[in-house]
Design a protein around this motif. Structure first.
Motif, short mmCIF file in Angstrom:
data_model
loop_
_atom_site.label_atom_id
_atom_site.label_comp_id
_atom_site.label_asym_id
_atom_site.label_seq_id
_atom_site.Cartn_x
_atom_site.Cartn_y
_atom_site.Cartn_z
N THR A 60 -0.34 53.12 31.91
CA THR A 60 -0.40 51.80 32.52
C THR A 60 -1.75 51.19 32.18
O THR A 60 -2.79 51.69 32.63
CB THR A 60 -0.22 51.89 34.05
OG1 THR A 60 1.03 52.51 34.34
CG2 THR A 60 -0.26 50.51 34.68
N VAL A 61 -1.73 50.13 31.37
CA VAL A 61 -2.96 49.58 30.80
C VAL A 61 -3.13 48.13 31.22
O VAL A 61 -2.17 47.35 31.20
CB VAL A 61 -2.95 49.68 29.26
CG1 VAL A 61 -4.25 49.15 28.66
CG2 VAL A 61 -2.72 51.13 28.82
N ARG A 62 -4.35 47.76 31.56
CA ARG A 62 -4.70 46.38 31.85
C ARG A 62 -5.83 45.99 30.89
O ARG A 62 -7.01 46.21 31.16
CB ARG A 62 -5.14 46.21 33.31
CG ARG A 62 -4.08 46.57 34.33
CD ARG A 62 -2.90 45.59 34.29
NE ARG A 62 -1.87 45.93 35.28
CZ ARG A 62 -0.79 46.64 35.02
NH1 ARG A 62 -0.60 47.10 33.79
NH2 ARG A 62 0.10 46.88 35.97
N PRO A 63 -5.48 45.40 29.74
CA PRO A 63 -6.50 45.12 28.71
C PRO A 63 -7.40 43.94 29.05
O PRO A 63 -6.96 42.94 29.61
CB PRO A 63 -5.65 44.82 27.46
CG PRO A 63 -4.34 44.34 27.99
CD PRO A 63 -4.12 45.06 29.29
N HIS A 64 -8.65 44.08 28.71
CA HIS A 64 -9.65 43.02 28.81
C HIS A 64 -9.91 42.58 27.37
O HIS A 64 -10.71 43.19 26.65
CB HIS A 64 -10.92 43.60 29.46
CG HIS A 64 -12.02 42.62 29.73
ND1 HIS A 64 -12.05 41.83 30.84
CD2 HIS A 64 -13.14 42.32 29.02
CE1 HIS A 64 -13.15 41.08 30.82
NE2 HIS A 64 -13.82 41.37 29.73
N ALA A 65 -9.21 41.54 26.93
CA ALA A 65 -9.15 41.20 25.50
C ALA A 65 -10.39 40.44 25.05
O ALA A 65 -10.80 39.46 25.67
CB ALA A 65 -7.90 40.38 25.22
N TYR A 66 -10.96 40.90 23.93
CA TYR A 66 -12.14 40.27 23.35
C TYR A 66 -11.81 39.36 22.16
O TYR A 66 -12.71 38.95 21.43
CB TYR A 66 -13.12 41.35 22.88
CG TYR A 66 -13.72 42.18 24.00
CD1 TYR A 66 -14.52 41.60 24.97
CD2 TYR A 66 -13.50 43.55 24.06
CE1 TYR A 66 -15.08 42.35 25.99
CE2 TYR A 66 -14.05 44.31 25.08
CZ TYR A 66 -14.84 43.71 26.04
OH TYR A 66 -15.40 44.47 27.05
N ASP A 67 -10.55 39.03 21.98
CA ASP A 67 -10.15 38.30 20.78
C ASP A 67 -10.79 36.91 20.69
O ASP A 67 -11.19 36.47 19.60
CB ASP A 67 -8.62 38.20 20.72
CG ASP A 67 -7.98 39.57 20.65
OD1 ASP A 67 -7.82 40.09 19.53
OD2 ASP A 67 -7.65 40.14 21.70
N GLN A 68 -10.86 36.21 21.82
CA GLN A 68 -11.46 34.88 21.78
C GLN A 68 -12.95 34.98 21.43
O GLN A 68 -13.46 34.18 20.61
CB GLN A 68 -11.30 34.19 23.13
CG GLN A 68 -11.79 32.74 23.15
CD GLN A 68 -11.69 32.10 24.52
OE1 GLN A 68 -11.43 32.76 25.51
NE2 GLN A 68 -11.91 30.79 24.57
N ALA A 69 -13.64 35.95 22.00
CA ALA A 69 -15.05 36.15 21.68
C ALA A 69 -15.22 36.54 20.21
O ALA A 69 -16.15 36.09 19.53
CB ALA A 69 -15.65 37.22 22.59
#
Length: 529
Positions: A60-69
């Motif tokens: 069960t994963v809750r990603p903190h996405a860095y794609d915009q940065a």
């Protein structure tokens, strides 16, 4: 005993050994019926190496996405400004030209950006915290995450695992602050006075060294340091010291780090630090014999059919090999594969890639059937110091050194089984999972007598599992490579010992037992010192 609810958090997108610890430990906990969630950094699309949902599949994963940065950085802007999720900092200095990395070193991140980083993670944890009680929050690495978790989970104890890289950073910060003091300056002042863009930078550094009677070691550090990366060192030292004080329980991955931590983090001076070594998946990493044809087929896949090696400044796959290149693995005199030495890791300074390549070059001249070096890893675009491709060319061994690039962890067991020997002369490696993984596959490792491997590898006697050499010694590494590659019987003996030892001591079931003990101790006494 009742099942636990454990939230695990790590600021980094999957990259390096700590991500493997998060993945394997949470798999083991989930298999035991504990309720686990993983709140972690993520980068890229489905299938990419840094994509959290791909890497941690099954959890069960809750990603903190860095794609915009990351996109902001690609456009030439600061990846820590103007975005909801600013890009995480790094414990290593990736400021060298052509490295292609968006993560600045912690010491280069000012207070305002540090507050933004903490606020972003505080928001992420709050958005995804379950409505029910959480028994334990397990944090990996020391960072701004401890402050965010303290605000988000005020009633839950926290366990922090120090993976060693944060300790290296703090030690480096103190070294730079001490040097700045020795020349009656601040890091900010030196960043301006010794800017890499300054044409007479070397002369200015020499003048400071003479004026303040610096030692040769201090003079070298003054010359090689990019002081822009260290201007906010003191602020981060204080932040990390406070972060350690907020944690209910501290875990170190080796005795070396357990002993080092209190010297760098005063709040830990009177605290119990539990040593829990990282584990290995002994079902996945296990000895299996491979014929020369099978090994050659593996090499063809990694180097010819699916190349991922990258040239300096290039993308994965820019290093491509042909069937003609593949023939260099075969000794024409015998028709057998040449001995294969595997190095694995990231292209970071403490991995001592120059020592590896120079030691290999010396050993090769002393062996009848010249060995081949398989460089397994090197995260795309990340490189401290000279790129090993350039080093191999300068040493005249480019025809015997092959680069596989960064490959999935699932490929590594086959890589280790394809090799005759694993060698990685890193200095003060905090733990070194790859050495344990090599042992589990029956591929005995060569490491230096420093850091974690000095405790996990037995170099002599009836129960020897590998070899330890003096740190930063090209000759010691060359001598040991020659010894190991010429004595097949001794290599086989250590291989058997290594596999048995890895299974008995480092299986994830043993590691999970130790962590659940720490979790329950934290629950019983959250504020224990």
């Amino acid at each position: 005993m009742r099942k636990l609810t454990v939230d695990t958090a790590c600021i980094f997108y999957p990259r390096g050994g700590s991500a493997q610890v998060v993945r394997y430990l949470n798999r083991e906990l989930a298999q035991r019926g504990h309720r686990t969630r993983v709140l972690v950094g993520s980068l890229g699309d489905v299938g990419d190496t840094g994509h959290a949902l791909t890497f941690y599949r099954g959890l069960t994963v809750r990603p903190h996405a860095y794609d915009q940065a990351h996109a902001r950085w690609k456009a030439g802007s600061n990846p820590q400004e103007g975005v909801l999720r600013p890009f995480h900092p790094s414990y290593e200095d990736r400021s060298q030209p052509g490295t292609g990395c968006p993560d600045p070193m912690f010491g280069a991140v000012p207070d305002l950006a540090a507050e933004h980083l903490e606020a972003a993670w505080r928001g992420h944890l709050r958005r995804h915290r379950t409505l029910g009680p959480v028994d334990v929050v397990h944090l990996h690495h020391l960072s701004h995450l401890q402050h965010a978790a303290h605000a988000t989970y005020p009633d839950a104890p926290t366990v922090t695992t120090l993976h060693g890289t944060e300790l290296k950073l703090i030690a480096g910060m103190w070294e730079c602050l001490d040097l700045a003091k020795a020349v009656s300056a601040t890091p900010e002042h030196l960043a301006a006075e010794l800017s890499p863009e300054r044409p007479d930078r070397a002369d200015a550094a020499d003048a400071l060294a003479v004026q303040h009677h610096l030692t040769d070691q201090q003079r070298a550090l003054l010359h090689t340091t990019d002081w822009r990366q260290w201007t906010h060192s003191l602020n981060w030292i204080l932040r990390l010291q406070h972060a350690a004080a907020l944690t209910s329980r501290i875990v170190a991955v080796s005795e070396h780090d357990r002993d080092l931590a209190p010297t760098l983090l005063p709040s830990l001076a009177d605290r119990e630090i539990t040593v829990i070594a990282n584990g290995v998946d002994t079902q996945h990493f296990r000895p299996e014999q491979r014929s020369d044809d099978q090994r050659l087929a593996n090499l063809r896949h990694w180097l010819v059919n699916d190349p991922r090696g990258w040239a300096p400044g290039g993308e994965p796959g820019t290093l491509r090999y042909t069937e003609a290149d593949l023939r260099r693995f075969t000794d024409p005199a015998t028709g057998r594969l040449r001995p294969i030495v595997l190095w694995s890791g990231r292209f970071l300074d403490f991995k001592r890639l120059p020592v590896m390549l120079e030691g290999f070059a010396k050993a090769r001249t002393r062996l009848d059937s010249g060995p081949v070096l398989l460089m397994w890893g090197g995260y795309p675009g990340e490189c401290e110091g000279d790129h090993p491709v350039d080093l191999a060319h300068r040493l005249g061994i480019a025809d015997a050194v092959f680069f596989t690039g960064w490959r999935g962890h699932d490929d590594l067991p086959e890589g280790l089984r394809t090799a005759d020997l694993m060698a990685a002369p890193a200095v003060n490696e905090p733990f070194g999972m790859v050495y344990i993984e090599a042992m589990a596959c029956g591929t005995p490792p060569i490491a230096t007598a420093t850091g974690g491997p000095a405790r996990t590898i037995t170099p002599d006697g009836e129960h020897a599992t590998g070899w330890l050499v003096a740190p930063d010694s090209v000759d010691a590494l060359a001598d040991t490579l020659v010894q190991a590659l010429t004595d097949e019987r001794e290599r086989a003996r250590r291989a058997v010992n290594a596999a048995l030892h890895a299974r008995r001591v480092y299986g994830w079931e043993h590691v999970a037992d130790r962590y659940t003990t720490v979790y329950r101790a934290a629950m019983e006494n959250p504020a224990a010192a």
